[in-house]
Design a protein around this motif. Structure first.
Motif, PDB file in Angstrom:
ATOM      1  N   TYR A 149      32.011  12.672 -62.886  1.00  0.00           N
ATOM      2  CA  TYR A 149      32.747  11.481 -62.483  1.00  0.00           C
ATOM      3  C   TYR A 149      32.861  10.484 -63.638  1.00  0.00           C
ATOM      4  CZ  TYR A 149      32.263  13.045 -57.650  1.00  0.00           C
ATOM      5  OH  TYR A 149      32.332  13.777 -56.487  1.00  0.00           O
TER       6      TYR A 149
ATOM      7  N   GLY B 237      33.647  13.669 -51.935  1.00  0.00           N
ATOM      8  CA  GLY B 237      33.541  13.830 -53.373  1.00  0.00           C
ATOM      9  C   GLY B 237      34.426  14.965 -53.848  1.00  0.00           C
TER      10      GLY B 237
ATOM     11  N   ARG C  20      33.277   7.184 -59.557  1.00  0.00           N
ATOM     12  CA  ARG C  20      32.395   6.970 -58.405  1.00  0.00           C
ATOM     13  C   ARG C  20      31.716   5.616 -58.553  1.00  0.00           C
ATOM     14  NH1 ARG C  20      28.671  11.873 -56.311  1.00  0.00           N
ATOM     15  NH2 ARG C  20      30.160  12.130 -54.603  1.00  0.00           N
TER      16      ARG C  20
ATOM     17  N   VAL D 121      36.107   6.275 -55.716  1.00  0.00           N
ATOM     18  CA  VAL D 121      35.506   6.574 -54.415  1.00  0.00           C
ATOM     19  C   VAL D 121      34.090   6.004 -54.392  1.00  0.00           C
ATOM     20  CG1 VAL D 121      36.867   8.672 -54.067  1.00  0.00           C
ATOM     21  CG2 VAL D 121      34.657   8.826 -55.208  1.00  0.00           C
TER      22      VAL D 121
ATOM     23  N   GLU E  66      30.055   5.941 -53.774  1.00  0.00           N
ATOM     24  CA  GLU E  66      29.031   6.954 -54.025  1.00  0.00           C
ATOM     25  C   GLU E  66      28.483   7.525 -52.725  1.00  0.00           C
ATOM     26  OE1 GLU E  66      24.735   6.448 -55.909  1.00  0.00           O
ATOM     27  OE2 GLU E  66      26.280   6.315 -57.454  1.00  0.00           O
TER      28      GLU E  66
ATOM     29  N   THR F 298      29.028   2.753 -57.312  1.00  0.00           N
ATOM     30  CA  THR F 298      27.803   2.532 -56.553  1.00  0.00           C
ATOM     31  C   THR F 298      28.038   1.551 -55.421  1.00  0.00           C
ATOM     32  OG1 THR F 298      26.522   2.918 -58.574  1.00  0.00           O
ATOM     33  CG2 THR F 298      25.382   1.854 -56.737  1.00  0.00           C
TER      34      THR F 298
END
Length: 312
Positions: free
Chosen positions: A146, A201, A221, A194, A196, A223
């Protein structure tokens, strides 16, 4: 008064022979009472121990890399290979009753190159797949690398282009993620963000739906998606959220030709409250028909088309 010479006498107040002074030491106190966090069985001690375990596990979880994925079964493996899903190894069971799907899978893997072909006994394939019905063929897919959310606008500016990014909030279907990646690539976008946790995914299913475009369009990704959107705002990007009750209509929106992040929520719940509050503007897609909502892939395609048209 005459004493009895056979009578035994003892002095209970003094230390007896062989006691080593234990009586005097036994009279000493045990010291101050320890705090509640150090007393075994106390509620505060249990809470402190739980907190220490959680803090001790966090660094280990952050260092852990996602494991590689196993695609199992003759049809899924063949479709993944034909769809351009990146793979490292194709395992074929020893003495397998081969059919056209196995033959074609081996052929495609050899033509693509870079995929190791290995024979393995059935027991080994059972162990690798935790007993799934692999039908004698298993494809190993490496973990996806990612990007960082900050890399997406930076990549656009490096190419002397205006950032166009899609962020997904609560989309859990990998096929929707793959469809969004494909639309972003088709309309000149610069990446997908996106969360996490609690989100789809880049699995083999997402790769397959993207029709190979995931190799060219980065997926980042985050957090914390809310903080990432706020960071985009500080960097000068407008955050546009799609909502059925949006205050503006898509055709009236005049910010799509500038640096923008389009936020798309799940089909059922839409955007979360925190993400919705971060948006600079919430827009709705006019739907004169009877459908109440669109899935993320279709909604992304419509808005990205409008963005590409505005930028022309």
């Amino acid at each position: 008064m005459a004493g009895n010479p056979n009578r035994r006498t003892s002095n209970k107040k003094g230390a007896q022979v062989g006691s080593g002074g234990q009586r005097r030491r036994a009279l000493k106190g045990k010291g101050p009472t320890p705090p509640a966090e150090m007393r075994k069985g106390h509620a505060k001690q249990r809470a402190a121990a739980l907190k220490a375990r959680k803090q001790g596990n966090k660094p280990q979880q952050a260092r852990r890399r996602p494991a590689s994925e196993m695609v199992v079964g003759r049809n899924p493996v063949l479709e993944a290979l034909r769809g351009g899903v990146p793979a490292t190894t194709l395992y074929v069971q020893q003495f397998i009753d081969s059919d056209d799907r196995v033959t074609d899978a081996v052929k495609v893997a050899m033509e693509r190159g870079g995929i190791h072909l290995l024979e393995a006994p059935r027991a080994e394939l059972d162990r690798m797949t935790n007993g799934l019905n692999h039908q004698g063929i298993v494809l190993q897919v490496p973990s996806y690398e990612y990007a960082h959310p900050d890399d997406l606008p930076a990549g656009a500016y490096d190419a002397h282009e205006t950032p166009l990014i899609v962020a997904l909030d609560g989309v859990t279907d990998p096929r929707n993620l793959g469809a969004v990646v494909r639309s972003v690539t088709a309309f000149g976008g610069h990446g997908v963000v996106v969360p996490e946790r609690r989100a789809a995914g880049m699995s083999a299913g997402a790769w397959k739906t993207s029709a190979g475009t995931a190799a060219r369009t980065p997926v980042a990704r985050a957090t914390n998606l809310t903080r990432s959107l706020q960071a985009y705002q500080k960097a000068g990007l407008q955050v546009v959220g799609l909502a059925a009750d949006g205050e503006a209509e898509l055709g009236d929106l005049d910010v799509l030709d500038g640096p923008v992040v389009i936020v798309i929520g799940s089909e059922g719940k839409g955007m979360s409250r925190l993400v919705s509050e971060v948006c600079d503007v919430r827009v709705r897609i006019p739907m004169p028909g009877e459908a109440e909502s669109l899935n993320a892939g279709v909604a992304a395609g419509i808005v990205l088309y409008e963005a590409a048209r505005a930028r022309r």
